[in-house]
Design a protein around this motif. Structure first.
Motif: not given
Length: 939
Positions: A464, A742, A745, A747, A749, A751, A753, A790-791, A793, A813
């Motif tokens: 990532d 965003r 990375l 990421l 859309e 979700k 963070v 969700h993600v 990091l 990530w």
């Protein structure tokens, strides 16, 4: 052996000696009384087991010579164990800078054990039929041999002690000085090259079987100092090599018990081939005419063994040479019965059994070919060899085997090999650092049972984040299932045994724009080499040149080159240092961007360390510790840092040094740790000078001003401007900046963070002394509950090393190597942290925070200590379990409402000033009254 005085003294007394210059009068008297009593009780024999300089320190302590002991301890801090040697026949110790120190001869007299020999092999090569050993050898604290007798090398028979003198040529080897780890002596001239001619090798074989060890002799005070030469852990100086001679003898050039040796073997029989045919393992052995033929072959795994008689092989399989051939046959089904599944390797021991029952190693004939045979899905039988030329059998997971390595004109390494298509399908390739455990996913092409991996060492992609250069260290290749959660199922990439002699492979990467390293600005060099016989790794060269690397050369650069540069005129330049050169980040980054925005006409020079972070294209880059860096530090008109530089640094007239620092203290720091087991009185005593280096120290708030002034003994005023790095929360373009982050990375859309940024734990260390990843979140359970919307990091602390499970699978990530956490704050909807100063920065955002403080009592009461009651003032819930953390994330709106008032009080206490003008204030003060002064910013 009698116990030494240091072993008899208590830990408290040893600590007093260690920090004697900072000790109180009462502590000094306690040390003197203890040392005197131990000497009176046990006699001076308790001093003999100590290292020479330590012997001096305990003697001075027992005599109450406090002023002398202060100087000796300080000298040993600069160069532990370092001293000078005087006297040709009766060597004695002299401490550098203390030649007038009056000491009795019984204390300064040096024995052989006080002058140990380091003899290290660094290379093994063949020149025609000659064997050439390269390395270095020196006596500790004796950089040059004395007397008219030169260094010499001998082979010594392991049993008879017979000696054979060898030709030794002295060479220059900078590795010796670096490896010594000390700053007092230069050992560059202690290199050697020892040649064992082809004729001499034939003579050794003619003497019959046996083992000969390489010894180096070095003349010095008191006579000749000798030592066996030891091996390395990788490369040609770390692996055995087999050499077959025409008379049927074989030489194993390699190592036994870490010592360099030549082993002469004259096997009566050797294994010529081992193949699988029609469900049977067919082993063919050969014996010379007249030699005793083994009766059988035994294959053992654990407590189970299989035997097969060796029967003569006749007919078309025979060869018209001096050998008789025999075969042994084993049922493949019986051999591989009960083979485990998964990634476990199951090795077998193969021996040749003589008629009398004696076992012999199954040595391989010259030209033996390794192979493998497929078993159940995912498993194979490997017909292998080891570095000593012995037959090795094992059932194991099907491995990718490298058979071709090339380098393109652009400096790209191309690695190719075989991997059956059914095994390779659905896999990716991971490049993993052997110490940091950092991972990068590199592209792989799969076709027709072969794989092709391309590695751009100056732009290797991360799991990532942006592509970055490989940092120094060893990088190993693995295949991994594309949907694997962690590294537990990784399959190592190994080299075809027949090609191990093709390594090392050296190549250069492309020239990096803006890069000015100490080695002349040339493209970095890389090496492909091996460990454990066939495990290949890629290793970038160190960032410093031969005249810059190691403690000795760093001392010379500081004491000589740096001082010479300070005499030259200042240049209109700014030198930046963020987190020891490991990042382009933090407040120094924001100062840089403000200077660029204003168009201030200065050169920008960024410090870069082994982490090889991403750097701005508009700036020049200097490796920390390089000549270019020392020159920049000496001559740049402005220096902007967020960590200390070193107690040797002092600003010069006209130079401005700004310390932006890097956090608001929750955990105790500096002098406030005094009295705790982990405190260092020497470090604390150095603080006043360390902060006199700076024209001003930036503070983010009144709370930090009070603590830092006291804890870091800052004598000058602090500049309570706010941290420049926190201006990001007030920038008018913060939404556009967040969008760029965003996108960079990738990421998804829609979700939410979540950013997880914990600190490190001092009691969680690897054997390498790096901090472990103390992962207490059940990431798999978190993904099951939150992965749909969700993600996460994951930002490891720069001091923490370890791979993050689940990274790259869409939920987790790993953003540790992302250049600046400030950008991540912008895209985060929620912060999870613990005792990290990240909580004070993120509070500027008004976004919710959760505190995963599973070890609060231990951290607060035992490990580090906190400045205030976190349980009552934290602007979010303190959570103990992973389940609680996941539940709080799912109910984050309720959490935000519950902690709204606490959050507001916290922000008032720790986020003022917070107006987005901190950077402007810092830059205005830095430039004030100088050639680049501008009108001060409003506010």
């Amino acid at each position: 052996m009698a116990q030494s005085l240091a072993g008899l003294a208590s830990a408290r007394v040893r600590r007093i000696l260690r920090f004697f210059p900072e000790s109180s009068q009462a502590e000094r008297e306690e040390l003197r009384a203890t040392a005197r009593k131990l000497l009176d009780t046990h006699g001076e024999k308790v001093l003999t087991g100590l290292r020479p300089a330590e012997r001096v320190m305990w003697y001075l302590a027992s005599e109450g010579r406090a002023e002398d002991l202060v100087e000796v301890v300080r000298g040993q801090r600069r160069d532990p164990g370092g001293f000078l040697v005087t006297g040709a026949r009766r060597p004695r110790l002299v401490l550098p800078g203390l030649r007038g120190l009056a000491l009795p001869e019984r204390i300064t007299a040096l024995e052989r054990r006080d002058l140990p020999v380091t003899a290290q092999l660094t290379s093994v090569e063949w020149r025609g039929g000659d064997l050439v050993w390269g390395g270095y050898a020196f006596v500790a604290n004796l950089p040059r041999p004395s007397g008219r007798i030169g260094r010499f090398a001998v082979l010594k028979h392991g049993k008879t002690g017979r000696l054979i003198k060898l030709r030794l040529r002295r060479t220059r080897n900078e590795q010796a000085t670096v490896a010594s780890g000390q700053a007092l002596h230069c050992y560059d001239q202690t290199g050697f090259e020892v040649v064992v001619s082809a004729r001499r090798l034939r003579e050794l074989a003619g003497r019959g079987g046996g083992q000969w060890f390489l010894h180096i002799g070095i003349p010095g005070p008191g006579g000749i100092h000798t030592s066996r030469v030891r091996q390395r852990d990788a490369g040609t100086a770390g692996h055995n090599q087999v050499r077959h001679l025409a008379d049927g003898s074989r030489l194993v050039v390699g190592f036994t018990k870490d010592a360099v040796s030549i082993t002469v073997q004259q096997p009566p029989a050797e294994v010529e081939s081992c193949t699988v045919v029609d469900g049977e393992l067919l082993l063919v052995a050969r014996a010379r005419s007249g030699a005793e033929v083994p009766a059988a072959v035994n294959i053992t795994q654990g407590d189970t063994g299989l035997d097969s008689p060796l029967t003569p092989l006749s007919g078309p399989s025979g060869s018209a040479d001096a050998f008789r051939r025999y075969r042994a046959v084993f049922s493949l089904d019986r051999l591989t019965a009960n083979d485990p599944s998964g990634i476990r390797t199951r090795p077998f021991t193969v021996t040749l059994k003589e008629a009398g029952g004696q076992d012999r190693e199954a040595l391989l004939a010259e030209g033996f070919t390794t192979g493998r045979h497929g078993l159940a899905p995912g498993r194979e039988l490997a017909v292998h060899r080891d570095e000593r030329g012995r037959l090795m059998l094992a059932t194991r997971p099907v491995r990718p085997i490298v058979d071709t390595m090339t380098v393109t004109a652009a400096g790209e390494l191309v690695i190719e090999g075989t991997y059956p298509g059914e095994e390779a399908a659905g896999k990716k390739v991971i490049l993993r650092h052997g110490v940091r455990l950092e991972e990068k996913e590199v592209p792989v092409e799969l076709a027709d049972g072969r794989f092709t991996v391309r590695v751009e060492p100056e732009a290797a992609p991360q799991v990532d984040g942006p592509a970055l250069p490989l940092c120094p260290g060893r990088w190993y290749l693995f295949f991994r299932d594309a949907d694997a959660w962690d590294k537990s199922g990784d399959i190592p990439v190994t080299l075809r045994p027949e090609q191990v002699g093709e390594l090392p492979l050296h190549f250069s990467g492309p020239q990096r724009a803006g890069w000015q390293q100490g080695a002349g600005g040339q493209p970095r060099a890389f090496t492909v080499d091996r460990r454990e016989f066939d495990r290949i790794f890629i290793e970038p060269e160190r960032l410093l040149g031969p005249d810059e690397h190691g403690a000795y050369r760093q001392r010379i650069l500081r004491e000589e080159y740096f001082q010479e540069q300070r005499k030259l005129p200042l240049r209109d330049a700014v030198l930046y240092l963020s987190l020891g050169g490991k990042q382009f980040s933090d407040s120094p980054r924001f100062v840089y961007e403000e200077l660029v925005r204003r168009g201030v006409e200065v050169e920008h020079i960024w410090t870069q360390d082994a982490g090889l972070p991403e750097m701005p294209a508009q700036a020049r880059v200097a490796a920390w510790g390089s000549r270019a860096w020392y020159e920049a530090l000496a001559r740049s008109r402005y220096v902007v840092v967020n960590t200390v530089i070193g107690d040797w640094f002092v600003t010069r007239p006209g130079q401005r040094a700004v310390q932006t620092w890097h956090g608001t203290p929750l955990k105790k720091i500096g002098a406030d740790l005094l009295g705790s087991p982990k405190s260092s009185p020497a470090y604390i005593a150095s603080l006043p000078h360390s902060y006199r280096q700076f024209d001003f120290v930036v503070s983010p708030n009144a709370y930090t001003t009070e603590i830092m002034s006291r804890a870091y003994c800052i004598e000058g005023g602090m500049f309570e401007s706010g941290y420049p790095r926190n201006d990001v929360f007030y920038a008018p373009d913060r939404a556009e900046r967040a969008a760029r982050v965003r996108e960079r990375l990738g990421l998804p859309e829609g979700k939410k963070v979540v950013l997880y940024a914990p600190t490190w734990r001092e009691d969680q260390r690897h054997a390498s002394k790096l901090y472990k990843l103390d992962l207490q979140i059940d990431l798999a359970a978190a993904q099951a509950e939150l992965g749909g919307d969700h993600v996460l990091l994951f930002r490891k602390h720069p001091k923490v090393h370890g791979s993050v499970p689940g990274a790259g699978r869409g939920f987790v990530w790993d953003v540790t190597r992302y250049p600046d956490i400030a950008d991540l704050y912008l895209v985060a909807d929620v912060l999870i942290t613990d005792y990290s100063s990240a909580l004070f920065d993120f509070a500027h955002s008004d976004k919710p925070m959760l505190f995963f403080t599973y070890d609060l009592e231990h951290y607060r009461d035992t490990l580090r200590g906190l400045y205030f009651d976190f349980t009552t003032r934290a602007p979010g819930p303190l959570l103990k379990t992973s389940e609680q953390l996941v539940k709080a994330l799912r109910d984050i709106d309720a959490v935000e409402t519950e902690y709204k008032e606490k959050y507001a009080r916290f922000k008032k206490d720790f986020c003022e000033p917070g107006d987005g003008l901190a950077t402007a204030r810092v830059v205005d003060r830095m430039l004030a009254d100088g050639p680049h002064a501008t009108a001060p910013a409003d506010g």
